[in-house]
Structures are given as C-alpha cells and as structure tokens.
Enzyme design. Structure first.
Site, PDB file in Angstrom:
ATOM      1  N   ARG A 271      11.115  -0.258   4.730  1.00 37.21           N
ATOM      2  CA  ARG A 271      11.467  -1.592   5.266  1.00 37.21           C
ATOM      3  C   ARG A 271      12.710  -2.061   4.522  1.00 37.21           C
ATOM      4  O   ARG A 271      12.629  -2.423   3.361  1.00 37.21           O
ATOM      5  CB  ARG A 271      10.283  -2.552   5.068  1.00 37.21           C
ATOM      6  CG  ARG A 271      10.651  -3.997   5.223  1.00 37.21           C
ATOM      7  CD  ARG A 271       9.458  -4.896   5.354  1.00 37.21           C
ATOM      8  NE  ARG A 271       8.554  -4.934   4.215  1.00 37.21           N
ATOM      9  CZ  ARG A 271       8.815  -5.481   3.025  1.00 37.21           C
ATOM     10  NH1 ARG A 271       9.997  -6.013   2.783  1.00 37.21           N
ATOM     11  NH2 ARG A 271       7.904  -5.487   2.085  1.00 37.21           N
ATOM     12  N   HIS A 275       9.971  -8.707   3.871  1.00 37.74           N
ATOM     13  CA  HIS A 275       8.775  -8.636   4.729  1.00 37.74           C
ATOM     14  C   HIS A 275       8.965  -9.470   6.003  1.00 37.74           C
ATOM     15  O   HIS A 275       8.708  -9.014   7.110  1.00 37.74           O
ATOM     16  CB  HIS A 275       7.562  -9.123   3.937  1.00 37.74           C
ATOM     17  CG  HIS A 275       6.317  -9.248   4.735  1.00 37.74           C
ATOM     18  ND1 HIS A 275       5.634  -8.157   5.226  1.00 37.74           N
ATOM     19  CD2 HIS A 275       5.633 -10.341   5.168  1.00 37.74           C
ATOM     20  CE1 HIS A 275       4.574  -8.573   5.910  1.00 37.74           C
ATOM     21  NE2 HIS A 275       4.564  -9.883   5.891  1.00 37.74           N
ATOM     22  N   TYR A 284      10.442  -8.128  -6.059  1.00 35.20           N
ATOM     23  CA  TYR A 284       9.547  -6.992  -6.338  1.00 35.20           C
ATOM     24  C   TYR A 284      10.187  -5.617  -6.136  1.00 35.20           C
ATOM     25  O   TYR A 284       9.519  -4.602  -6.272  1.00 35.20           O
ATOM     26  CB  TYR A 284       8.265  -7.095  -5.491  1.00 35.20           C
ATOM     27  CG  TYR A 284       8.487  -7.266  -3.989  1.00 35.20           C
ATOM     28  CD1 TYR A 284       8.710  -6.166  -3.177  1.00 35.20           C
ATOM     29  CD2 TYR A 284       8.467  -8.526  -3.418  1.00 35.20           C
ATOM     30  CE1 TYR A 284       8.925  -6.322  -1.819  1.00 35.20           C
ATOM     31  CE2 TYR A 284       8.668  -8.691  -2.049  1.00 35.20           C
ATOM     32  CZ  TYR A 284       8.890  -7.591  -1.266  1.00 35.20           C
ATOM     33  OH  TYR A 284       9.104  -7.748   0.083  1.00 35.20           O
TER      34      TYR A 284
HETATM   35  C1  LIG Z   1      -6.747  -9.303   7.699  1.00 29.76           C
HETATM   36  C2  LIG Z   1      -5.451  -9.771   7.075  1.00 29.76           C
HETATM   37  N1  LIG Z   1      -5.369  -9.895   5.750  1.00 29.76           N
HETATM   38  C3  LIG Z   1      -4.222 -10.328   5.171  1.00 29.76           C
HETATM   39  C4  LIG Z   1      -3.143 -10.648   5.955  1.00 29.76           C
HETATM   40  C5  LIG Z   1      -1.864 -11.165   5.306  1.00 29.76           C
HETATM   41  N2  LIG Z   1      -0.789 -10.157   5.418  1.00 29.76           N
HETATM   42  C6  LIG Z   1       0.137 -10.261   6.387  1.00 29.76           C
HETATM   43  S1  LIG Z   1       1.200  -8.992   6.364  1.00 29.76           S
HETATM   44  C7  LIG Z   1       0.443  -8.276   5.052  1.00 29.76           C
HETATM   45  C8  LIG Z   1       0.956  -6.972   4.503  1.00 29.76           C
HETATM   46  C9  LIG Z   1       0.772  -5.854   5.449  1.00 29.76           C
HETATM   47  O1  LIG Z   1       1.446  -4.712   5.030  1.00 29.76           O
HETATM   48  P1  LIG Z   1       1.489  -3.382   5.857  1.00 29.76           P
HETATM   49  O2  LIG Z   1       0.178  -3.141   6.513  1.00 29.76           O
HETATM   50  O3  LIG Z   1       1.995  -2.322   4.970  1.00 29.76           O
HETATM   51  O4  LIG Z   1       2.491  -3.681   7.037  1.00 29.76           O
HETATM   52  P2  LIG Z   1       4.045  -4.087   7.008  1.00 29.76           P
HETATM   53  O5  LIG Z   1       4.096  -5.583   6.923  1.00 29.76           O
HETATM   54  O6  LIG Z   1       4.669  -3.430   5.833  1.00 29.76           O
HETATM   55  O7  LIG Z   1       4.587  -3.612   8.298  1.00 29.76           O
HETATM   56  C10 LIG Z   1      -0.633  -9.047   4.627  1.00 29.76           C
HETATM   57  C11 LIG Z   1      -1.514  -8.723   3.488  1.00 29.76           C
HETATM   58  C12 LIG Z   1      -3.272 -10.512   7.347  1.00 29.76           C
HETATM   59  N3  LIG Z   1      -2.269 -10.767   8.186  1.00 29.76           N
HETATM   60  N4  LIG Z   1      -4.429 -10.051   7.887  1.00 29.76           N
END
Ligand SMILES: Cc1ncc(C[n+]2csc(CCOP(=O)(O)OP(=O)(O)O)c2C)c(N)n1
Length: 388
Positions: A271, A275, A284
């Site tokens: 990425r 985020h 980070y």
């Molecule tokens: C069930 C749930 N827990 C926590 C969150 C908060 N949250 C949003 S994005 C994220 C990180 C997700 O990372 P990843 O799965 O690696 O996907 P990326 O954003 O890197 O595409 C979190 C913890 C959420 N959206 N849903």
C-alpha cells in the site's frame, strides 16, 4: 481385582498406521511468489490481455488520484487508496465471467469499477450517502465491505447455494492481510473447503493493517500456507505483476468452476499511500521502504514488458492516458454535483421486515425532519418567524 491389576490387564489394540486424509504436499504454496513479467514466461502471455490490463491499470491509478483529491475537496468522506495494488484490483475483476460474483472490501473500488460498476456509484458508500450506491445484482458485485472479512462467509454461502442449484457461478472474495486474523476468515475457509464450494479467496498482503505490520499479524510462514490447514491449495503470487496475478487467479477460478473447490491466493504487494486520507503513515513506516516498493511499480512493470515486446508505443501510451483523464474529468464533474438525498432512505432495505426499533427510529427522524421543515417555513415568513 485392584485398579492397578485392572490396568495391567488392559491391552489396547494397536491403532492402525495413521494416514493424512489429504496429501498436504500439493496444497503447499511455492517458496517464491509466482512471477511472469521480466521472466521467460512473459513471451507466452497473451498480447491483448496485457494491453487490456495496462489500460485498466493506468485508469485505476488515475481513479485513485482523483478520489483522493475529492476527499481534500470535501466531496468524499473517506478514500482507502489502492495505489500500488492496481494489478491485484484489475486482475481480480478481469478473471471473472459475467455470471460470477465479486465480493470486495472497502479498498477494492478499482476491482468494482473494472467489473463495470459506475465509478460514481462505486463511491457512494465512501461519500457517506446511500447504502451501497449500486445494485449488487446488476454486475454481480456485493457491497464494498467495511467490517473486515464479513464478505468471505457471504461469498461461500452464495457459491455453495449456486452449486446446489446447479448454476455455473464462481465467487471471488477479496480481503486484506489484517482480515485473515478475523474469525470470519477461518469460518469461511473451513466451510468452503468442506463443501468444496466454488470460491477463490484473494488476500492482498499489502504489508499493513492500518499501522500493524504483517509480522505482528501472524506467525504463519505465509498467509498462503494457511490454506493447507483447511485442505485447499495455497498460491503465492507477486501482486505487482499483473500478468502473474491474472494467471494465478484465472487458474483458481477454472479449478473452482470445474468442481475442484476453493483456493487461497496470497498476493504480495504494498500500500503506497496511507491507509486512508485520515491516516498518517509516516508514524509507522519509513520513506525508504515506500521508495523500494515504488521501484517495483505495477504500472511501470507492465509498461516495460509491453514496450519490450513492441506492443506499446508513445501514441498508444498517450491514448490510454487520455482515456484515464476523460474518466477522471467525468468523475470530478459528477462528484461535484450535490446529490438530492432523502434522509428517510436510511431505513430502507435494512431488513425485509423492519424491526420495531427501526420503525420507532424512523418515526423519530420523520418527526424531527417535519419540525425542522416547519421551523424553516416559519423563519422564511418574515418578522415573527422562528429565529434559527
Ligand atoms: C471487524 C472489524 N474490525 C476492525 C475494523 C477496523 N479496521 C478498519 S481497516 C482495518 C485494517 C485492515 O487491514 P487489512 O485487512 O490488511 O486491509 P487493508 O486496509 O490493508 O486493505 C481495521 C482493523 C473493521 N473495519 N472491522
């Protein structure tokens, strides 16, 4: 007879030699991510496919830049950019047949657009407007899922149901590396493997779950290795190599369609942006790491390959970029129009039969809106009207 004597008399029959139910060796991912571009395999890649992938990658990158700009102009509430991950996004959409289903996460807007959904409708949810913004049945694209990994059991349910009905449907479900730690990931993969459901689980390992690096997310040798524990094949692919991602996903889709069951594909990517527009990635990770990944850019990799094979020249590059600009201009113009929204729509389509709480809340909002409208009418009726 004493207990000890009884134990002494107990002679268990020796168990039969244990055999694994499935030979794990063919399920294991390769040690290295699969690559096509820049390797001997590239010459065998279909020129038309490579050109199509290239055009979509360029459009995708422009879409990310435009959507991010719209957040700064207050036209979009939030945007999770997939810059650097365009190869995964585009390949995921292009490997599917019309009757198949895509189950995206919030980061997968490019896959949704490449599947044919209107670019503005794709952003409706992220704009904070109406529910999904597009009709999931029109292009067989499930809503962009914000709750992590919840789209995975949905994909399995749809694929399993289609198979029971004898429909030729494959579901491709996208998830991030962080999402693989969710219970829904486990439940979806377990059910899919037991039922041999026609599903492809596509993990984009982009290095981080917001600020959490992969090393703090899992101790598995790779995310693709997790497949073996469920009894499905795991594949590892270079997520910035569009030709490789397309080939690996296409294999997995074919396997699922032929009744072979699910596959877990892990794409190693990065990425490049934060985020979302609400995140500060410098807290980070360092610039040096980002620069290394920019040197392994999916658009540049494919451009180099197409140029090497004489499939791309300056005129064609200019035409592709012009198409991307036209798309961005249209997106900008349409996102700058204020949509006419009815707040009461909040309650529509939540349940087939609304719950009593929902009905109560709906009436509460209706009363508040009516009072507000009355206030406004009063304020507009000159001296003596309510001051707001
Ligand atoms: C069930 C749930 N827990 C926590 C969150 C908060 N949250 C949003 S994005 C994220 C990180 C997700 O990372 P990843 O799965 O690696 O996907 P990326 O954003 O890197 O595409 C979190 C913890 C959420 N959206 N849903």
């Amino acid at each position: 007879m004493t207990v000890m004597e009884q134990r002494g008399a107990y002679r268990p029959t020796p168990p039969p030699a244990w055999q694994p139910r499935t030979d794990p060796a063919p399920l294991l991912p390769d040690a290295e991510p699969y690559r096509v571009l820049g390797t001997g395999r590239a010459d065998a890649a279909d020129p038309e496919l490579l050109r199509r992938l290239y055009a979509e990658l360029v459009k995708g990158r422009r879409y990310n830049a435009q959507a991010t700009a719209l957040t700064k102009q207050g036209r979009l509430a939030v945007y999770p950019s997939s810059t650097g991950q365009e190869a995964c996004e585009v390949a995921a959409a292009l490997v599917l047949e019309e009757q198949d289903w895509l189950f995206p996460s919030y980061r997968d807007t490019l896959a949704v657009v490449a599947r044919g959904v209107d670019p503005v409708e794709t952003l409706t949810l992220l704009r904070g407007d109406w529910h999904t913004g597009y009709d999931p049945y029109e292009h067989r694209v499930a809503p962009l899922s914000t709750p992590l990994a919840t789209q995975l059991p949905h994909a399995v349910g749809l694929a399993h149901a289609a198979r029971l009905k004898g429909d030729d449907v494959v579901a491709l479900a996208m998830v991030g590396d962080g999402g693989t730690s969710e219970g829904d990931f486990h439940e979806a993969l377990n059910f899919a493997a037991v039922w041999r459901a026609p599903v492809v689980f596509f993990v984009q390992n982009n290095g981080f779950a917001i600020s959490v690096p992969l090393a703090k997310q899992t101790a598995a040798p790779s995310l693709a290795h997790k497949a073996v524990g469920y009894g499905m094949p795991g594949r590892l692919v270079d997520g910035n190599d569009a030709a490789a991602v397309h080939e690996v996903l296409a294999d997995a889709v074919r396997h699922a369609r032929a009744g072979g069951g699910p596959t877990l594909v892990e794409a190693i990517t990065y990425r490049v942006e934060a985020h979302t527009n609400a995140d500060d990635a410098t807290r980070y990770r360092g610039d040096a790491e980002v620069e290394i990944w920019k040197g392994h850019d999916p658009v540049a990799l494919l451009e180099q390959e197409l140029t090497r094979r004489g499939l791309l020249d300056d005129d064609r590059i200019a035409a592709v970029r012009q198409d991307a600009e036209t798309m961005a201009a249209d997106l900008r113009a349409r996102m700058n129009q204020d949509p006419a929204l009815d707040p009461m729509d909040l309650f529509a389509h939540v349940y087939a039969e609304p719950t009593s709480q929902l009905l109560e809340q709906r009436e509460q909002l209706r009363a508040e809106l009516a009072a507000e409208a009355e206030d406004e009418a009063g304020a507009g009726s000159g001296p003596g009207g309510t001051q707001r």
